[in-house]
Design a protein around this motif. Structure first.
Motif, short mmCIF file in Angstrom:
data_model
loop_
_atom_site.label_atom_id
_atom_site.label_comp_id
_atom_site.label_asym_id
_atom_site.label_seq_id
_atom_site.Cartn_x
_atom_site.Cartn_y
_atom_site.Cartn_z
N ASP A 113 0.83 -1.21 0.00
CA ASP A 113 0.00 0.00 0.00
C ASP A 113 0.87 1.26 0.00
O ASP A 113 0.52 2.25 -0.66
CB ASP A 113 -0.92 0.02 1.23
CG ASP A 113 -2.06 -0.98 1.12
OD1 ASP A 113 -2.50 -1.25 -0.02
OD2 ASP A 113 -2.51 -1.47 2.17
N ASP A 145 -6.63 -3.58 -5.75
CA ASP A 145 -5.95 -4.40 -4.76
C ASP A 145 -4.46 -4.08 -4.72
O ASP A 145 -3.84 -3.74 -5.73
CB ASP A 145 -6.17 -5.89 -5.03
CG ASP A 145 -5.73 -6.31 -6.43
OD1 ASP A 145 -6.27 -5.76 -7.42
OD2 ASP A 145 -4.84 -7.18 -6.53
N ALA A 146 -3.88 -4.19 -3.53
CA ALA A 146 -2.52 -3.70 -3.28
C ALA A 146 -1.45 -4.39 -4.13
O ALA A 146 -0.58 -3.69 -4.68
CB ALA A 146 -2.18 -3.82 -1.80
N ALA A 150 0.49 -2.02 -6.72
CA ALA A 150 1.89 -1.72 -6.46
C ALA A 150 2.75 -2.00 -7.69
O ALA A 150 3.62 -1.18 -8.05
CB ALA A 150 2.40 -2.53 -5.27
#
Length: 252
Positions: A113, A145-146, A150
């Motif tokens: 995150d 979603d992380a 990312a």
């Protein structure tokens, strides 16, 4: 944090981000996904996917933007790739592949995150002037979603550094072949489609070092405008950890 320390920090972050995204781009699973999407040549899927944010451009235009590939072969792969799904759809397919790779192999990595949040601060605050691939990818929607987000954020940051690096190269007097040879040698040069014999650029080592320094100085300016020193160090640390996680989780 001194300017020299910040430059070291951004170089650390940049190297980790470049390598992490390269794990995705160069993995056989990614090539297999391109074939599954209908590309007979997975490299055509890569070129159309990565370059698709440029729109329905000519192969010559795309090869100019990609900068360090042999231009005739790159243009041919672009033409082959966009014939399958067009440019916009190709970039969507590649973006989805990026997300899925992150979900599969980055889940469980530390601070995903925070990588996304800090990276997005950089992305949002950076001028897009003379950075066409960065501008195109910055406009793509990030996954929620992380793990997926990312890796997508790292992808865009990679395009940022690559674009700045290409701009510095264009002003340096070095050819792409000389830059490749001074960077990683003949195998790497051949991977980008260049034919032998390779000019080794041995007399231009200082020039290549200045390209790297100029790129890192500009990235340091971008970091300092968007992040405080602790955040810059955090992004470098977490990007390095994400790379280690990918290398541990991705099958050889």
């Amino acid at each position: 944090m001194s300017n020299a320390d910040l430059i070291d920090t951004v170089a650390t972050a940049g190297a980790a981000i470049e390598q992490a995204v390269a794990v995705f781009m160069l993995h056989p699973e990614t090539y297999g996904g391109s074939i599954a999407a209908g590309y007979q040549n997975p490299l055509a899927g890569y070129v159309a996917g990565r370059g698709g944010v440029l729109g329905e451009a000519t192969g010559a235009t795309v090869s100019a933007v990609f900068a360090v590939f042999e231009p005739v072969g790159l243009a041919a792969m672009w033409d082959e790739g966009v014939a399958v799904h067009g440019a916009a759809r190709a970039s969507e397919i590649y973006w989805d592949q990026t997300a899925e790779f992150g979900r599969k192999y980055l889940s469980g990595a530390e601070g995903l995150d925070r990588i996304a949040a800090l990276g997005e601060k950089l992305i949002a605050s950076t001028p897009i002037t003379a950075l066409p691939l960065f501008a195109g990818w910055r406009a793509m929607p990030f996954a929620e979603d992380a793990p997926a987000r990312a890796l997508q954020v790292m992808f865009v940051l990679r395009e940022l550094r690559a674009g700045l690096h290409f701009n510095a190269l264009s002003l340096s007097g070095l050819t792409p072949v000389e830059a490749h040879m001074l960077n990683k040698g003949p195998g790497y040069t051949a991977m980008f489609g260049w034919p032998e014999p390779f000019a080794d650029g041995a007399d231009k080592k200082d020039g290549y070092a200045e390209i790297e320094q100029a790129t890192n100085r500009r990235i340091a300016d971008i970091f300092s405008a968007a992040l405080d020193p602790a955040e810059a160090e955090e992004l470098a640390r977490l990007s390095t950890a994400a790379l280690a996680s990918l290398k541990a989780n991705v099958p050889a």
